[in-house]
Design a protein around this motif. Structure first.
Motif, PDB file in Angstrom:
ATOM      1  N   SER A  21       0.829  -1.201   0.000  1.00  0.00           N
ATOM      2  CA  SER A  21       0.000   0.000   0.000  1.00  0.00           C
ATOM      3  C   SER A  21       0.866   1.254   0.000  1.00  0.00           C
ATOM      4  CB  SER A  21      -0.904   0.015   1.240  1.00  0.00           C
ATOM      5  OG  SER A  21      -0.119   0.084   2.419  1.00  0.00           O
ATOM      6  N   VAL A  22       0.196   2.376  -0.287  1.00  0.00           N
ATOM      7  CA  VAL A  22       0.843   3.682  -0.223  1.00  0.00           C
ATOM      8  C   VAL A  22      -0.065   4.556   0.641  1.00  0.00           C
ATOM      9  CG1 VAL A  22       1.743   5.644  -1.512  1.00  0.00           C
ATOM     10  CG2 VAL A  22       1.747   3.362  -2.556  1.00  0.00           C
ATOM     11  N   GLN A  23       0.448   4.947   1.803  1.00  0.00           N
ATOM     12  CA  GLN A  23      -0.338   5.764   2.728  1.00  0.00           C
ATOM     13  C   GLN A  23       0.581   6.670   3.526  1.00  0.00           C
ATOM     14  OE1 GLN A  23      -2.672   3.239   5.274  1.00  0.00           O
ATOM     15  NE2 GLN A  23      -3.553   2.115   3.570  1.00  0.00           N
ATOM     16  N   LYS A  24       0.088   7.844   3.853  1.00  0.00           N
ATOM     17  CA  LYS A  24       0.797   8.785   4.725  1.00  0.00           C
ATOM     18  C   LYS A  24       2.235   9.052   4.274  1.00  0.00           C
ATOM     19  CE  LYS A  24      -2.067   7.417   8.595  1.00  0.00           C
ATOM     20  NZ  LYS A  24      -2.166   6.748   9.857  1.00  0.00           N
ATOM     21  N   GLY A  25       2.432   9.165   2.968  1.00  0.00           N
ATOM     22  CA  GLY A  25       3.742   9.519   2.442  1.00  0.00           C
ATOM     23  C   GLY A  25       4.747   8.387   2.347  1.00  0.00           C
ATOM     24  N   VAL A  26       4.302   7.135   2.588  1.00  0.00           N
ATOM     25  CA  VAL A  26       5.228   6.004   2.479  1.00  0.00           C
ATOM     26  C   VAL A  26       4.609   4.848   1.696  1.00  0.00           C
ATOM     27  CG1 VAL A  26       6.542   6.519   4.587  1.00  0.00           C
ATOM     28  CG2 VAL A  26       4.573   4.988   4.701  1.00  0.00           C
ATOM     29  N   ILE A  27       5.485   4.102   1.056  1.00  0.00           N
ATOM     30  CA  ILE A  27       5.131   2.855   0.386  1.00  0.00           C
ATOM     31  C   ILE A  27       5.436   1.769   1.412  1.00  0.00           C
ATOM     32  CG2 ILE A  27       5.668   1.314  -1.534  1.00  0.00           C
ATOM     33  CD1 ILE A  27       6.873   3.936  -2.920  1.00  0.00           C
ATOM     34  N   ALA A  28       4.447   0.993   1.792  1.00  0.00           N
ATOM     35  CA  ALA A  28       4.610   0.025   2.883  1.00  0.00           C
ATOM     36  C   ALA A  28       4.650  -1.417   2.387  1.00  0.00           C
ATOM     37  CB  ALA A  28       3.469   0.182   3.882  1.00  0.00           C
ATOM     38  N   CYS A  29       5.583  -2.180   2.947  1.00  0.00           N
ATOM     39  CA  CYS A  29       5.671  -3.616   2.671  1.00  0.00           C
ATOM     40  C   CYS A  29       4.998  -4.347   3.840  1.00  0.00           C
ATOM     41  CB  CYS A  29       7.121  -4.059   2.538  1.00  0.00           C
ATOM     42  SG  CYS A  29       7.256  -5.847   2.218  1.00  0.00           S
ATOM     43  N   PRO A  30       4.011  -5.190   3.547  1.00  0.00           N
ATOM     44  CA  PRO A  30       3.283  -5.865   4.616  1.00  0.00           C
ATOM     45  C   PRO A  30       4.039  -7.026   5.260  1.00  0.00           C
ATOM     46  CG  PRO A  30       2.478  -6.634   2.502  1.00  0.00           C
ATOM     47  CD  PRO A  30       3.471  -5.526   2.230  1.00  0.00           C
ATOM     48  N   CYS A  31       5.093  -7.509   4.638  1.00  0.00           N
ATOM     49  CA  CYS A  31       5.772  -8.707   5.155  1.00  0.00           C
ATOM     50  C   CYS A  31       6.557  -8.460   6.441  1.00  0.00           C
ATOM     51  CB  CYS A  31       6.688  -9.307   4.090  1.00  0.00           C
ATOM     52  SG  CYS A  31       5.771  -9.982   2.700  1.00  0.00           S
ATOM     53  N   HIS A  32       7.383  -7.426   6.450  1.00  0.00           N
ATOM     54  CA  HIS A  32       8.244  -7.193   7.613  1.00  0.00           C
ATOM     55  C   HIS A  32       8.263  -5.736   8.055  1.00  0.00           C
ATOM     56  CE1 HIS A  32       9.871 -10.873   5.633  1.00  0.00           C
ATOM     57  NE2 HIS A  32       9.613 -11.318   6.838  1.00  0.00           N
ATOM     58  N   GLY A  33       7.376  -4.907   7.486  1.00  0.00           N
ATOM     59  CA  GLY A  33       7.234  -3.539   7.958  1.00  0.00           C
ATOM     60  C   GLY A  33       8.129  -2.491   7.328  1.00  0.00           C
ATOM     61  N   SER A  34       8.867  -2.828   6.280  1.00  0.00           N
ATOM     62  CA  SER A  34       9.700  -1.808   5.633  1.00  0.00           C
ATOM     63  C   SER A  34       8.814  -0.725   5.035  1.00  0.00           C
ATOM     64  CB  SER A  34      10.556  -2.422   4.528  1.00  0.00           C
ATOM     65  OG  SER A  34      11.530  -3.277   5.062  1.00  0.00           O
ATOM     66  N   GLU A  35       9.324   0.518   5.046  1.00  0.00           N
ATOM     67  CA  GLU A  35       8.619   1.648   4.457  1.00  0.00           C
ATOM     68  C   GLU A  35       9.586   2.443   3.594  1.00  0.00           C
ATOM     69  OE1 GLU A  35       6.877   3.844   7.708  1.00  0.00           O
ATOM     70  OE2 GLU A  35       5.287   2.357   7.955  1.00  0.00           O
ATOM     71  N   PHE A  36       9.059   2.954   2.462  1.00  0.00           N
ATOM     72  CA  PHE A  36       9.871   3.678   1.493  1.00  0.00           C
ATOM     73  C   PHE A  36       9.215   5.014   1.160  1.00  0.00           C
ATOM     74  CE2 PHE A  36      10.256  -0.874   0.951  1.00  0.00           C
ATOM     75  CZ  PHE A  36      11.619  -1.082   0.891  1.00  0.00           C
ATOM     76  N   VAL A  90       7.643   8.065  -0.893  1.00  0.00           N
ATOM     77  CA  VAL A  90       6.879   8.172  -2.135  1.00  0.00           C
ATOM     78  C   VAL A  90       7.591   9.075  -3.141  1.00  0.00           C
ATOM     79  CG1 VAL A  90       4.638   7.724  -1.053  1.00  0.00           C
ATOM     80  CG2 VAL A  90       5.445  10.080  -1.281  1.00  0.00           C
ATOM     81  N   SER A  91       8.523   9.892  -2.671  1.00  0.00           N
ATOM     82  CA  SER A  91       9.217  10.833  -3.556  1.00  0.00           C
ATOM     83  C   SER A  91      10.408  10.241  -4.288  1.00  0.00           C
ATOM     84  CB  SER A  91       9.697  12.055  -2.763  1.00  0.00           C
ATOM     85  OG  SER A  91       8.604  12.734  -2.230  1.00  0.00           O
ATOM     86  N   ASP A  92      11.185   9.400  -3.582  1.00  0.00           N
ATOM     87  CA  ASP A  92      12.401   8.876  -4.207  1.00  0.00           C
ATOM     88  C   ASP A  92      12.668   7.391  -3.942  1.00  0.00           C
ATOM     89  OD1 ASP A  92      13.234   8.886  -1.556  1.00  0.00           O
ATOM     90  OD2 ASP A  92      14.718  10.473  -1.831  1.00  0.00           O
ATOM     91  N   GLY A  93      11.766   6.699  -3.259  1.00  0.00           N
ATOM     92  CA  GLY A  93      11.938   5.264  -3.002  1.00  0.00           C
ATOM     93  C   GLY A  93      12.922   4.937  -1.900  1.00  0.00           C
ATOM     94  N   SER A  94      13.471   5.966  -1.243  1.00  0.00           N
ATOM     95  CA  SER A  94      14.460   5.714  -0.184  1.00  0.00           C
ATOM     96  C   SER A  94      13.803   5.038   1.022  1.00  0.00           C
ATOM     97  CB  SER A  94      15.122   7.021   0.253  1.00  0.00           C
ATOM     98  OG  SER A  94      14.165   7.904   0.808  1.00  0.00           O
ATOM     99  N   VAL A  95      14.627   4.336   1.800  1.00  0.00           N
ATOM    100  CA  VAL A  95      14.131   3.616   2.981  1.00  0.00           C
ATOM    101  C   VAL A  95      13.799   4.622   4.081  1.00  0.00           C
ATOM    102  CG1 VAL A  95      14.693   1.922   4.771  1.00  0.00           C
ATOM    103  CG2 VAL A  95      15.494   1.569   2.423  1.00  0.00           C
ATOM    104  N   LYS A  96      12.580   4.565   4.576  1.00  0.00           N
ATOM    105  CA  LYS A  96      12.147   5.391   5.703  1.00  0.00           C
ATOM    106  C   LYS A  96      12.167   4.586   6.999  1.00  0.00           C
ATOM    107  CE  LYS A  96      11.104   9.324   3.809  1.00  0.00           C
ATOM    108  NZ  LYS A  96      11.826  10.521   4.203  1.00  0.00           N
ATOM    109  N   GLN A  97      11.921   3.261   6.867  1.00  0.00           N
ATOM    110  CA  GLN A  97      11.939   2.358   8.018  1.00  0.00           C
ATOM    111  C   GLN A  97      12.334   0.971   7.524  1.00  0.00           C
ATOM    112  OE1 GLN A  97       8.627   2.350  10.895  1.00  0.00           O
ATOM    113  NE2 GLN A  97       8.408   0.169  10.438  1.00  0.00           N
ATOM    114  N   GLY A  98      13.286   0.349   8.234  1.00  0.00           N
ATOM    115  CA  GLY A  98      13.746  -0.999   7.884  1.00  0.00           C
ATOM    116  C   GLY A  98      12.759  -2.056   8.307  1.00  0.00           C
ATOM    117  N   PRO A  99      13.139  -3.284   8.014  1.00  0.00           N
ATOM    118  CA  PRO A  99      14.473  -3.833   7.884  1.00  0.00           C
ATOM    119  C   PRO A  99      15.154  -3.662   6.521  1.00  0.00           C
ATOM    120  CG  PRO A  99      12.877  -5.620   7.784  1.00  0.00           C
ATOM    121  CD  PRO A  99      12.112  -4.358   8.071  1.00  0.00           C
ATOM    122  N   ALA A 100      14.436  -3.239   5.490  1.00  0.00           N
ATOM    123  CA  ALA A 100      15.107  -3.025   4.198  1.00  0.00           C
ATOM    124  C   ALA A 100      16.215  -1.987   4.392  1.00  0.00           C
ATOM    125  CB  ALA A 100      14.116  -2.533   3.158  1.00  0.00           C
TER     126      ALA A 100
END
Length: 160
Positions: free
Chosen positions: A109-124, A126-136
């Motif tokens: 999903s894409v919400q609140k300015g981040v692209i979220a991965c449901p598997c382990h909680g990584s967030e990226f 929306v502007s440049d794909g950079s990691v906002k929250q790991g584990p990525a």
């Protein structure tokens, strides 16, 4: 062959005869095989696929849909093309691989300015794909995107 014994409480027990397979052995083997299949299915669910060999988006130009389908300040995941398109501000679109750089899950999903991965909680971002929250620890790869006649056209994926 298996010898069947009856106890006082009329419970049946099996005694293995050398050289013969018991029902219990067959059932244990079936259970182990089922568990292995389930584990394999779970791993497949976290894998990439489609797109280029690295999961970085479509290998040829792919029309995704109307640009108007992507909300301002959010985005949309195009699972079949393995991309996510964002629109951080009106008329500014970005396209990234939808394959999480942590373990290959598809972002959800894409919400609140981040692209979220449901598997382990990584967030990226929306502007440049950079990691906002790991584990990525690596950003989502960008994918070329054009708006042609109001339609979003992604790809081909950049060679890496």
């Amino acid at each position: 062959m298996t010898a069947t014994n009856h106890s006082e409480n009329d419970e049946t027990t099996e005694t293995a005869v050398p050289g013969r397979t018991t029902r219990r052995t067959v059932l244990h083997g079936a259970a182990a095989g089922g568990a292995a299949l389930a584990a394999g299915a779970a791993l497949t669910a976290c894998g990439g696929g489609g797109g280029d060999s690295k999961g970085n988006g479509p290998s040829s130009a792919t029309t995704l849909g109307a640009a108007s389908e992507v909300p301002v300040g959010g985005g949309k995941v195009y699972g079949s093309a393995k991309v996510v398109v964002t629109q951080p501000t009106k008329g500014t679109f970005h396209c990234f691989s939808a394959i999480c750089t942590h373990q290959g899950c598809t972002v959800g999903s894409v919400q609140k300015g981040v692209i979220a991965c449901p598997c382990h909680g990584s967030e990226f971002s929306v502007s440049d794909g950079s990691v906002k929250q790991g584990p990525a620890d690596k950003p989502l790869p960008s994918v070329p995107l054009k708006v042609e006649g109001g339609k979003l056209v992604a790809g081909p994926a950049k060679k890496s």
